[in-house]
Design an enzyme around this catalytic site. Sequence first.
Site, PDB file in Angstrom:
ATOM      1  N   ASN A 209      52.090  71.187  25.137  1.00 28.38           N
ATOM      2  CA  ASN A 209      51.779  69.849  24.622  1.00 28.38           C
ATOM      3  C   ASN A 209      51.997  69.817  23.115  1.00 28.38           C
ATOM      4  O   ASN A 209      52.384  70.809  22.513  1.00 28.38           O
ATOM      5  CB  ASN A 209      50.345  69.461  24.990  1.00 28.38           C
ATOM      6  CG  ASN A 209      49.345  70.455  24.441  1.00 28.38           C
ATOM      7  OD1 ASN A 209      49.201  70.619  23.237  1.00 28.38           O
ATOM      8  ND2 ASN A 209      48.675  71.169  25.335  1.00 28.38           N
ATOM      9  N   ASP A 278      45.737  71.450  31.350  1.00 28.76           N
ATOM     10  CA  ASP A 278      44.825  71.314  32.494  1.00 28.76           C
ATOM     11  C   ASP A 278      45.378  71.984  33.748  1.00 28.76           C
ATOM     12  O   ASP A 278      44.640  72.330  34.651  1.00 28.76           O
ATOM     13  CB  ASP A 278      44.559  69.831  32.771  1.00 28.76           C
ATOM     14  CG  ASP A 278      43.625  69.225  31.715  1.00 28.76           C
ATOM     15  OD1 ASP A 278      42.757  69.961  31.228  1.00 28.76           O
ATOM     16  OD2 ASP A 278      43.783  68.042  31.380  1.00 28.76           O
ATOM     17  N   LYS A 288      64.816  84.083  35.264  1.00 26.47           N
ATOM     18  CA  LYS A 288      65.186  82.738  34.794  1.00 26.47           C
ATOM     19  C   LYS A 288      65.708  81.899  35.965  1.00 26.47           C
ATOM     20  O   LYS A 288      66.572  82.359  36.725  1.00 26.47           O
ATOM     21  CB  LYS A 288      66.255  82.867  33.708  1.00 26.47           C
ATOM     22  CG  LYS A 288      66.592  81.548  33.070  1.00 26.47           C
ATOM     23  CD  LYS A 288      67.658  81.707  32.003  1.00 26.47           C
ATOM     24  CE  LYS A 288      68.153  80.320  31.600  1.00 26.47           C
ATOM     25  NZ  LYS A 288      69.506  80.363  31.080  1.00 26.47           N
ATOM     26  N   ASP A 305      38.272  75.037  33.046  1.00 29.48           N
ATOM     27  CA  ASP A 305      37.846  74.237  31.882  1.00 29.48           C
ATOM     28  C   ASP A 305      37.007  75.165  31.002  1.00 29.48           C
ATOM     29  O   ASP A 305      35.840  75.443  31.302  1.00 29.48           O
ATOM     30  CB  ASP A 305      37.026  73.035  32.353  1.00 29.48           C
ATOM     31  CG  ASP A 305      36.655  72.129  31.192  1.00 29.48           C
ATOM     32  OD1 ASP A 305      36.470  72.636  30.058  1.00 29.48           O
ATOM     33  OD2 ASP A 305      36.556  70.919  31.411  1.00 29.48           O
ATOM     34  N   ILE A 306      37.613  75.650  29.927  1.00 31.59           N
ATOM     35  CA  ILE A 306      36.962  76.684  29.103  1.00 31.59           C
ATOM     36  C   ILE A 306      35.680  76.140  28.466  1.00 31.59           C
ATOM     37  O   ILE A 306      34.624  76.761  28.521  1.00 31.59           O
ATOM     38  CB  ILE A 306      37.944  77.215  28.036  1.00 31.59           C
ATOM     39  CG1 ILE A 306      39.205  77.759  28.726  1.00 31.59           C
ATOM     40  CG2 ILE A 306      37.287  78.282  27.168  1.00 31.59           C
ATOM     41  CD1 ILE A 306      40.352  78.089  27.790  1.00 31.59           C
ATOM     42  N   PHE A 322      36.203  68.425  21.932  1.00 35.25           N
ATOM     43  CA  PHE A 322      37.023  67.311  21.457  1.00 35.25           C
ATOM     44  C   PHE A 322      37.469  66.502  22.664  1.00 35.25           C
ATOM     45  O   PHE A 322      37.537  67.018  23.775  1.00 35.25           O
ATOM     46  CB  PHE A 322      38.257  67.827  20.700  1.00 35.25           C
ATOM     47  CG  PHE A 322      37.937  68.262  19.299  1.00 35.25           C
ATOM     48  CD1 PHE A 322      37.308  69.472  19.073  1.00 35.25           C
ATOM     49  CD2 PHE A 322      38.238  67.459  18.213  1.00 35.25           C
ATOM     50  CE1 PHE A 322      36.985  69.881  17.785  1.00 35.25           C
ATOM     51  CE2 PHE A 322      37.930  67.846  16.931  1.00 35.25           C
ATOM     52  CZ  PHE A 322      37.303  69.059  16.705  1.00 35.25           C
ATOM     53  N   LYS A 340      30.556  67.580  30.839  1.00 33.07           N
ATOM     54  CA  LYS A 340      30.747  68.985  30.450  1.00 33.07           C
ATOM     55  C   LYS A 340      29.451  69.611  29.927  1.00 33.07           C
ATOM     56  O   LYS A 340      29.386  70.809  29.717  1.00 33.07           O
ATOM     57  CB  LYS A 340      31.836  69.099  29.381  1.00 33.07           C
ATOM     58  CG  LYS A 340      33.209  68.614  29.863  1.00 33.07           C
ATOM     59  CD  LYS A 340      34.330  69.188  29.006  1.00 33.07           C
ATOM     60  CE  LYS A 340      35.663  68.572  29.393  1.00 33.07           C
ATOM     61  NZ  LYS A 340      36.804  69.406  29.010  1.00 33.07           N
TER      62      LYS A 340
HETATM   63  N1  CTP Z   1      39.221  71.945  27.345  1.00 31.29           N
HETATM   64  C1  CTP Z   1      39.038  73.263  27.718  1.00 31.29           C
HETATM   65  N2  CTP Z   1      39.696  73.748  28.824  1.00 31.29           N
HETATM   66  C2  CTP Z   1      40.514  72.962  29.543  1.00 31.29           C
HETATM   67  C3  CTP Z   1      40.711  71.604  29.153  1.00 31.29           C
HETATM   68  C4  CTP Z   1      40.040  71.134  28.043  1.00 31.29           C
HETATM   69  O1  CTP Z   1      38.285  73.994  27.074  1.00 31.29           O
HETATM   70  N3  CTP Z   1      41.137  73.456  30.585  1.00 31.29           N
HETATM   71  C5  CTP Z   1      38.461  71.417  26.197  1.00 31.29           C
HETATM   72  C6  CTP Z   1      39.290  71.035  25.007  1.00 31.29           C
HETATM   73  O2  CTP Z   1      39.396  72.109  24.089  1.00 31.29           O
HETATM   74  C7  CTP Z   1      38.503  69.872  24.432  1.00 31.29           C
HETATM   75  C8  CTP Z   1      37.843  69.240  25.625  1.00 31.29           C
HETATM   76  O3  CTP Z   1      37.855  70.236  26.639  1.00 31.29           O
HETATM   77  O4  CTP Z   1      37.456  70.326  23.592  1.00 31.29           O
HETATM   78  C9  CTP Z   1      38.453  67.962  26.132  1.00 31.29           C
HETATM   79  O5  CTP Z   1      39.738  68.118  26.527  1.00 31.29           O
HETATM   80  P1  CTP Z   1      40.593  66.864  27.150  1.00 31.29           P
HETATM   81  O6  CTP Z   1      41.898  67.415  27.586  1.00 31.29           O
HETATM   82  O7  CTP Z   1      40.579  65.722  26.244  1.00 31.29           O
HETATM   83  O8  CTP Z   1      39.710  66.460  28.333  1.00 31.29           O
HETATM   84  P2  CTP Z   1      39.680  66.912  29.790  1.00 31.29           P
HETATM   85  O9  CTP Z   1      38.317  67.435  30.030  1.00 31.29           O
HETATM   86  O10 CTP Z   1      40.813  67.822  30.130  1.00 31.29           O
HETATM   87  O11 CTP Z   1      39.844  65.513  30.543  1.00 31.29           O
HETATM   88  P3  CTP Z   1      41.130  64.610  30.804  1.00 31.29           P
HETATM   89  O12 CTP Z   1      42.352  65.484  30.596  1.00 31.29           O
HETATM   90  O13 CTP Z   1      40.911  64.204  32.208  1.00 31.29           O
HETATM   91  O14 CTP Z   1      41.050  63.486  29.815  1.00 31.29           O
END
Ligand code: CTP
Length: 404
Positions: A209, A278, A288, A305-306, A322, A340
Amino acid sequence: MPPPRPTRILLGVSGGIAAYKAAELIRLLRAEGVELRVVMTAAAQAFITPLSLQALAGGEVRCDLLDPRAEAGMDHIELARWAELVLVVPATADLMARLAAGLADDLLTTLILATTAPVVLAPAMNHRMWRHPATQHNAALLAARGVRLLGPAEGDQACGESGPGRLLEPAEILARILRRPQGPLAGRRALVTAGPTREPIDPVRYLSNRSSGRMGYAVAAALAGRGSRVVLVSGPTALGPPAGVERIAVETALEMQAAVLERVATCDLFVGAAAVADYRVADPAPEKLKKGAAELGLRLVRNPDILGEVAALARPPFTLGFAAETERLEEHARAKLAAKGVDMIAANRVGGETGGFEREENALLVLWRGGRRVLPLCPKPLLAESLVDLLEERFGAQAASQDP
Ligand code: CTP
């Protein structure tokens, strides 16, 4: 480890009306027992004389790079080595531009290129010069290289206008560089994630990303500035590690998760600023992939989701997450705060006019249970300082309520 309190400071003075405040700062630094060497730019001497600063600093003030007499004493490379900290007060727009470009066209810029000591700038200029995209770009570039910016403050200016561009008061500069281990974040262990993750498709391709890592790096630097012991778990970015921060480099979400879980148990604070993918590719190809079929599907599986895992620990640290949203910012961010189970969430709009990924500026809406604060659009290093102010406040309040 947080940077130790410096005892040998090289003070640079560049040419702005606020140069006279360097005199007061010299007095305060001397009273703290700091050993000082002062270097003035040519323009600084139009505002205050070397003789005035010399009398206060108690030693020679240097102005020229090509001065045979001065170079015969401590030459400029020795001077750069001598310094434990280089502090420039005031730092003008011109000086910042020269530093950003890597110029060495006078003694001060040469010393800053030659030193390995941390560099701290206290900018001061007209508010329109500060807001100019060129200055903002230079400020962000310098911050990305590990230079620490103190201020500028907002308020009335010498030109009769008002806005961001005032030099911080000398006492405030002193307090920030000789920060005593007093605040609630001092001596605390902080773990920060930053940057994007890369999820391999095959040995040469990946899913990722647009995250630059700037916000997470700026938060890590701001925490180190408050005396926290900071470990930064970073996905691939173009940024150098901030001064006094230990960086662990990772690529994938699973590597980031492992690096975090290995360390989080001993941490007081966790800041999840990484843009973690995600999903990852279910089975990355070992070789490759060759083109062939007209269509190709990728099977993706959810990544952990860390942030959510850290917040769900039996004894979680104070957690700040964030939220990047394209619409209904507050509603979605409040939902994430609850879902969360984090202590604070900093939400920003992405894809709009007001900052976000790949930009040097950003604005944040910070939410916690029972509270909210808007941090207006400004360069990420300054925004990170305001965010850490708030973190200090909320973390301090929680720590106080948990004390028996
Ligand atoms: N985060 C994380 N691990 C993941 C995804 C997100 O630790 N696999 C953390 C990011 O570092 C950030 C927060 O979760 O602090 C929110 O991330 P965001 O991508 O905005 O939200 P999601 O929970 O993934 O929700 P969505 O993508 O459905 O908006």
